[in-house]
Design an enzyme around this catalytic site. Structure first.
Site, PDB file in Angstrom:
ATOM      1  N   THR A 121       0.905  -0.852  -0.201  1.00  0.00           N
ATOM      2  CA  THR A 121      -0.172   0.117   0.461  1.00  0.00           C
ATOM      3  C   THR A 121       1.058   1.083  -0.020  1.00  0.00           C
ATOM      4  O   THR A 121       1.515   1.495   0.468  1.00  0.00           O
ATOM      5  CB  THR A 121      -0.959   0.417   1.200  1.00  0.00           C
ATOM      6  OG1 THR A 121      -1.499  -1.284   1.463  1.00  0.00           O
ATOM      7  CG2 THR A 121      -1.458   1.162   1.405  1.00  0.00           C
ATOM      8  N   GLU A 151      -3.551  -4.563  -3.019  1.00  0.00           N
ATOM      9  CA  GLU A 151      -3.975  -6.338  -2.564  1.00  0.00           C
ATOM     10  C   GLU A 151      -5.344  -5.761  -1.920  1.00  0.00           C
ATOM     11  O   GLU A 151      -5.094  -4.892  -1.001  1.00  0.00           O
ATOM     12  CB  GLU A 151      -3.361  -6.972  -2.290  1.00  0.00           C
ATOM     13  CG  GLU A 151      -2.228  -6.195  -0.720  1.00  0.00           C
ATOM     14  CD  GLU A 151      -2.525  -6.350   0.433  1.00  0.00           C
ATOM     15  OE1 GLU A 151      -4.005  -7.217   0.638  1.00  0.00           O
ATOM     16  OE2 GLU A 151      -2.450  -5.985   1.192  1.00  0.00           O
ATOM     17  N   LEU A 153      -6.302  -7.802   1.259  1.00  0.00           N
ATOM     18  CA  LEU A 153      -6.415  -9.389   1.896  1.00  0.00           C
ATOM     19  C   LEU A 153      -7.070  -8.781   2.850  1.00  0.00           C
ATOM     20  O   LEU A 153      -5.734  -8.152   3.345  1.00  0.00           O
ATOM     21  CB  LEU A 153      -4.622 -10.561   1.585  1.00  0.00           C
ATOM     22  CG  LEU A 153      -3.986 -10.140   0.153  1.00  0.00           C
ATOM     23  CD1 LEU A 153      -3.064 -11.055   0.636  1.00  0.00           C
ATOM     24  CD2 LEU A 153      -5.388 -11.345  -0.457  1.00  0.00           C
ATOM     25  N   LYS A 204      -6.839   2.229  -3.394  1.00  0.00           N
ATOM     26  CA  LYS A 204      -6.022   1.278  -2.007  1.00  0.00           C
ATOM     27  C   LYS A 204      -6.262   1.671  -1.073  1.00  0.00           C
ATOM     28  O   LYS A 204      -7.699   1.094   0.451  1.00  0.00           O
ATOM     29  CB  LYS A 204      -4.945   0.948  -2.586  1.00  0.00           C
ATOM     30  CG  LYS A 204      -4.280   0.329  -0.531  1.00  0.00           C
ATOM     31  CD  LYS A 204      -4.688  -1.281  -0.460  1.00  0.00           C
ATOM     32  CE  LYS A 204      -4.494  -1.746   0.383  1.00  0.00           C
ATOM     33  NZ  LYS A 204      -4.931  -3.342   0.935  1.00  0.00           N
ATOM     34  N   GLY A 257      -7.839  -2.332  14.411  1.00  0.00           N
ATOM     35  CA  GLY A 257      -6.618  -1.830  14.722  1.00  0.00           C
ATOM     36  C   GLY A 257      -6.102  -2.644  14.072  1.00  0.00           C
ATOM     37  O   GLY A 257      -6.339  -2.601  12.541  1.00  0.00           O
ATOM     38  N   CYS A 260      -2.868  -2.322   9.028  1.00  0.00           N
ATOM     39  CA  CYS A 260      -3.809  -1.530   7.747  1.00  0.00           C
ATOM     40  C   CYS A 260      -4.014  -0.102   7.921  1.00  0.00           C
ATOM     41  O   CYS A 260      -4.264   1.197   7.490  1.00  0.00           O
ATOM     42  CB  CYS A 260      -3.876  -2.389   7.309  1.00  0.00           C
ATOM     43  SG  CYS A 260      -3.225  -3.693   6.823  1.00  0.00           S
ATOM     44  N   LYS A 263      -2.541   3.118  10.244  1.00  0.00           N
ATOM     45  CA  LYS A 263      -1.619   3.444   8.968  1.00  0.00           C
ATOM     46  C   LYS A 263      -1.558   4.313   7.738  1.00  0.00           C
ATOM     47  O   LYS A 263      -1.762   5.402   7.454  1.00  0.00           O
ATOM     48  CB  LYS A 263      -0.180   2.273   8.638  1.00  0.00           C
ATOM     49  CG  LYS A 263       0.775   2.352   8.044  1.00  0.00           C
ATOM     50  CD  LYS A 263       1.786   1.018   7.572  1.00  0.00           C
ATOM     51  CE  LYS A 263       1.161  -0.662   6.954  1.00  0.00           C
ATOM     52  NZ  LYS A 263       1.095   0.378   5.479  1.00  0.00           N
TER      53      LYS A 263
HETATM   54  C1  UGA Z   1      -7.768  -4.394   5.806  1.00  0.00           C
HETATM   55  C2  UGA Z   1      -8.585  -5.169   4.411  1.00  0.00           C
HETATM   56  O1  UGA Z   1      -9.733  -5.043   5.424  1.00  0.00           O
HETATM   57  C3  UGA Z   1      -8.544  -5.340   4.060  1.00  0.00           C
HETATM   58  O2  UGA Z   1      -8.973  -5.412   2.109  1.00  0.00           O
HETATM   59  C4  UGA Z   1      -6.730  -4.791   2.695  1.00  0.00           C
HETATM   60  O3  UGA Z   1      -5.793  -5.082   1.958  1.00  0.00           O
HETATM   61  C5  UGA Z   1      -6.018  -4.925   4.124  1.00  0.00           C
HETATM   62  O4  UGA Z   1      -6.322  -4.034   5.012  1.00  0.00           O
HETATM   63  C6  UGA Z   1      -4.623  -3.998   3.998  1.00  0.00           C
HETATM   64  O5  UGA Z   1      -4.174  -2.667   4.011  1.00  0.00           O
HETATM   65  O6  UGA Z   1      -3.329  -4.839   3.510  1.00  0.00           O
HETATM   66  P1  UGA Z   1      -6.937  -6.267   7.549  1.00  0.00           P
HETATM   67  O7  UGA Z   1      -6.763  -5.118   8.752  1.00  0.00           O
HETATM   68  O8  UGA Z   1      -6.191  -7.763   7.848  1.00  0.00           O
HETATM   69  O9  UGA Z   1      -7.540  -5.569   6.433  1.00  0.00           O
HETATM   70  O10 UGA Z   1      -8.080  -6.466   8.855  1.00  0.00           O
HETATM   71  P2  UGA Z   1     -10.345  -5.908   8.352  1.00  0.00           P
HETATM   72  O11 UGA Z   1     -11.061  -7.762   8.792  1.00  0.00           O
HETATM   73  O12 UGA Z   1     -10.857  -4.894   7.551  1.00  0.00           O
HETATM   74  O13 UGA Z   1      -9.908  -5.296   9.981  1.00  0.00           O
HETATM   75  C7  UGA Z   1      -9.293  -4.665  10.528  1.00  0.00           C
HETATM   76  C8  UGA Z   1     -10.191  -4.119  11.850  1.00  0.00           C
HETATM   77  O14 UGA Z   1     -11.005  -2.755  12.011  1.00  0.00           O
HETATM   78  C9  UGA Z   1      -9.679  -4.878  12.632  1.00  0.00           C
HETATM   79  O15 UGA Z   1      -9.165  -4.445  14.184  1.00  0.00           O
HETATM   80  C10 UGA Z   1     -11.350  -5.126  12.664  1.00  0.00           C
HETATM   81  O16 UGA Z   1     -11.859  -6.461  14.363  1.00  0.00           O
HETATM   82  C11 UGA Z   1     -12.115  -4.091  12.912  1.00  0.00           C
HETATM   83  N1  UGA Z   1     -12.862  -4.401  12.440  1.00  0.00           N
HETATM   84  C12 UGA Z   1     -13.566  -4.930  10.890  1.00  0.00           C
HETATM   85  C13 UGA Z   1     -13.985  -4.116  13.458  1.00  0.00           C
HETATM   86  O17 UGA Z   1     -13.866  -2.980  14.215  1.00  0.00           O
HETATM   87  N2  UGA Z   1     -16.079  -3.433  12.814  1.00  0.00           N
HETATM   88  C14 UGA Z   1     -15.817  -4.508  11.933  1.00  0.00           C
HETATM   89  O18 UGA Z   1     -16.904  -4.538  11.098  1.00  0.00           O
HETATM   90  C15 UGA Z   1     -15.380  -4.682  10.996  1.00  0.00           C
END
Ligand code: UGA
Length: 431
Positions: A121, A151, A153, A204, A257, A260, A263
Site C-alpha cells: 500500500t 492487494e 487481503l 487502495k 486496529g 493496515c 497506518k
Molecule cells: C484490511 C482490509 O480489510 C483489507 O481489504 C486490506 O487488504 C488490508 O486491510 C490491507 O490494507 O492490507 P485487515 O487489516 O487484515 O484488512 O483486517 P480487517 O478484517 O479489515 O479488520 C481491520 C480492523 O477492523 C480489525 O481490528 C477489526 O476487528 C476491525 N473491524 C472490522 C471492526 O471493528 N468492525 C468491523 O465491522 C470490521
C-alpha cells in the site's frame, strides 16, 4: 510465468504462495536472512490459516522457492512484485525507503523487459517515483513498465481473499503491462478493473479509508444506542439490508486496529494535507476510533466502580481472530488503560500468548480462558475468536469472583447471558 516477490511479509508470502498455486514459478525474496533461512526449512513467520500447507505444497512441486537476492529476482523474472513494508513515520507519512531501495536494486540488475508491480500500500504518485528511480539507476538500457496492483487481503482469510477476490485492480501505463497482468489473473475469473497507476493507488487508500469510516460510524451509533436503550446489532442489521449500505464492517466494538487501517488512515490524511486538502472526515474517523477504548473503559468502570486492585480477565489480544498479529491491536490500548487504573490482569489468546509475554511485561498470561477467569472480578472479551463464542459459561460463572462479562465484540446474546445470571455489558446494546 516467472515471478518474483520482493518482501516476504503477509502480503508477499500470501501473494507468492497463491500465484505459485495458480501454476506460476515464484521466487520470494527477503533481506531478512533469518526469515528466508526459516522459510527454506518450512518455518512460516506468521500464522495465517492454510498458508503453511499451501507453501509446503508448492515448494514440493518446485513452483515456489525462497531467496534473499534482488539481483536474482531481477534477472530471472519477467514480473517483479514489490511487497515490502511501508511503515508510518512519526508525522503519519508512509516511509518509502524500502520501496526506493528495491526499485534501485532492480534497476541495477535487470537485463531485459521487466514489469515492476507495486503490491504494497503506497501513497498516490509512488508509481511515478518508482519509474523515475528505475530510469535513473538502470544499468543496461532495456524497456520496462511499472504497474500498481494493490492487494485487498484480510489477515485471517488472506488465501480465500486472494483466490476469490471481489475485484482485481490493475493500474498501468501500457497495453503490454495490462495484458500481462490480465493473463496472470485470468484463472481467478474475477472482474478486473484497469485504470491508470494513480487511480489504482488511490483505490487502495480510498477503500481502506471507507471501510474504517463504516466502523467508526457504527461505533458512533453504538454510543447513541447505549444512551437511548437501542441495540446496535439490530440497527446494523436494519441498515445493512439496504444494498447501498451493506451489513459488512458495521460491527461495533473496540474500534479497528492492525497493521493496515491505522497506518493507511494516517498516510491518507497526510497525503491530502500535502496537496492542500484537510481531510476532516477521516480525522473524525480516526478520533472516534481512538476514543472507543476509553468509552469501553468507562463501561467497565460503570459496573466495577473501582478498578484498582480488581482482577480482570482479558480474552483475546490479536487485533482480530485467526491471526497472531498484535500490531496496533485495540487490546493493547485497553490493557494499558486498565493497568494504569491499577487492575491486575490475566490474559489469554489462542495464538499470541507467547508473544504476549514480550509485549506485556508483568501481565499474567494464562493457558486457557478458564484459567484467566479463575478468581477474576470481571471477564472482558476483546477479540471475537470462535473459541470464546463456545465458552462453558456454567464453568466460567463458578470460576469468576462475580458474574460480570464485558463483551467488547458483541458476540453473546444479552438475554441468554442474563438468564444464566451474568451481568452483561456489550457495546451499544443499551447498557
Ligand atoms: C484490511 C482490509 O480489510 C483489507 O481489504 C486490506 O487488504 C488490508 O486491510 C490491507 O490494507 O492490507 P485487515 O487489516 O487484515 O484488512 O483486517 P480487517 O478484517 O479489515 O479488520 C481491520 C480492523 O477492523 C480489525 O481490528 C477489526 O476487528 C476491525 N473491524 C472490522 C471492526 O471493528 N468492525 C468491523 O465491522 C470490521
Amino acid at each position: 510465468m516467472n515471478i518474483s516477490i520482493v518482501g516476504s511479509g503477509y502480503v508477499g508470502l500470501v501473494t507468492g504462495a497463491c500465484l505459485a498455486e495458480l501454476g506460476n514459478r515464484v521466487l520470494c525474496v527477503d533481506s531478512d536472512l533469518t526469515k528466508t533461512a526459516g522459510l527454506k526449512k518450512g518455518i512460516i513467520p506468521i500464522y495465517e490459516p492454510g498458508l503453511k500447507e499451501l507453501i509446503a505444497q508448492n515448494v514440493s512441486k518446485k513452483r515456489l522457492r525462497f531467496g534473499s537476492s534482488i539481483e536474482e529476482a531481477a534477472k530471472v523474472s519477467e514480473i517483479i512484485f514489490i511487497a515490502v513494508g511501508t511503515p508510518s513515520m512519526d508525522n503519519g507519512e508512509a516511509d518509502l525507503t524500502g520501496i526506493e531501495n528495491v526499485a534501485r536494486n532492480i534497476a541495477l540488475h535487470m537485463d531485459g523487459y521487466r514489469l515492476i508491480v507495486e503490491k504494497s500500500t503506497v501513497p498516490v504518485e509512488t508509481g511515478s517515483w518508482v519509474k523515475h528511480t528505475i530510469s535513473t539507476y538502470i544499468k543496461k538500457k532495456t524497456h520496462f513498465d511499472v504497474a500498481s496492483n494493490p492487494e485487498f487481503l484480510r489477515e485471517g482469510s488472506a488465501i480465500s481473499d486472494f483466490m476469490h477476490p471481489d475485484r482485481i485492480v490493475v493500474g498501468v501505463e501500457s497495453i503490454k503491462a495490462a495484458n500481462i497482468l490480465k493473463s496472470l489473473y485470468k484463472p481467478l475469473n474475477a472482474p478486473i478493473v484497469v485504470t491508470n497507476i494513480k487511480s489504482a493507488e488511490l483505490i487502495k487508500h480510498a477503500s481502506n479509508a471507507f471501510l474504517a469510516t463504516k466502523i467508526s460510524f457504527i461505533n458512533a451509533i453504538s454510543r447513541i444506542c447505549d444512551k437511548v436503550g437501542a441495540d446496535v446489532l439490530e440497527v446494523a442489521e436494519g441498515m445493512g439490508l439496504d444494498r447501498r449500505i451493506g451489513r459488512e464492517f458495521l460491527n461495533a466494538g473496540l474500534g479497528y486496529g492492525g497493521s493496515c487501517f491505522p497506518k493507511d488512515l494516517d498516510a491518507f490524511i497526510s497525503i491530502a494535507e500535502k496537496i492542500g486538502y484537510s481531510f476532516d472526515l477521516l480525522k473524525s474517523v480516526r478520533h472516534i476510533n481512538a476514543e472507543q477504548r476509553a468509552f469501553v473503559l468507562k463501561k467497565i468502570k460503570d459496573v466495577l466502580w473501582i478498578i484498582k486492585d480488581k482482577t480482570i480477565a482479558v480474552l483475546g489480544l490479536a487485533f482480530k481472530p485467526d491471526t497472531d498479529d498484535i500490531r496496533n491491536a485495540p487490546s493493547l490500548g485497553l490493557i494499558r488503560m486498565l493497568e494504569a487504573e491499577g487492575a491486575a490482569l490475566k490474559i489469554y489468546d489462542p495464538q499470541v500468548s507467547s508473544k504476549a509475554r514480550d509485549a506485556l511485561k508483568g501481565v499474567r498470561v494464562c493457558k486457557d480462558p478458564y484459567e484467566a477467569a479463575r478468581g477474576a472480578d470481571c471477564l472482558v472479551v476483546v477479540t471475537e475468536w470462535n473459541e470464546f463464542k463456545e465458552l462453558d459459561f456454567a464453568k466460567v460463572k463458578k470460576l469468576l469472583k462475580r458474574p460480570l462479562v464485558v463483551d467488547c465484540r458483541n458476540i453473546y446474546d444479552p438475554a441468554a447471558m442474563k438468564k444464566m445470571g451474568f451481568t452483561y455489558v456489550g457495546v451499544g446494546r443499551g447498557l
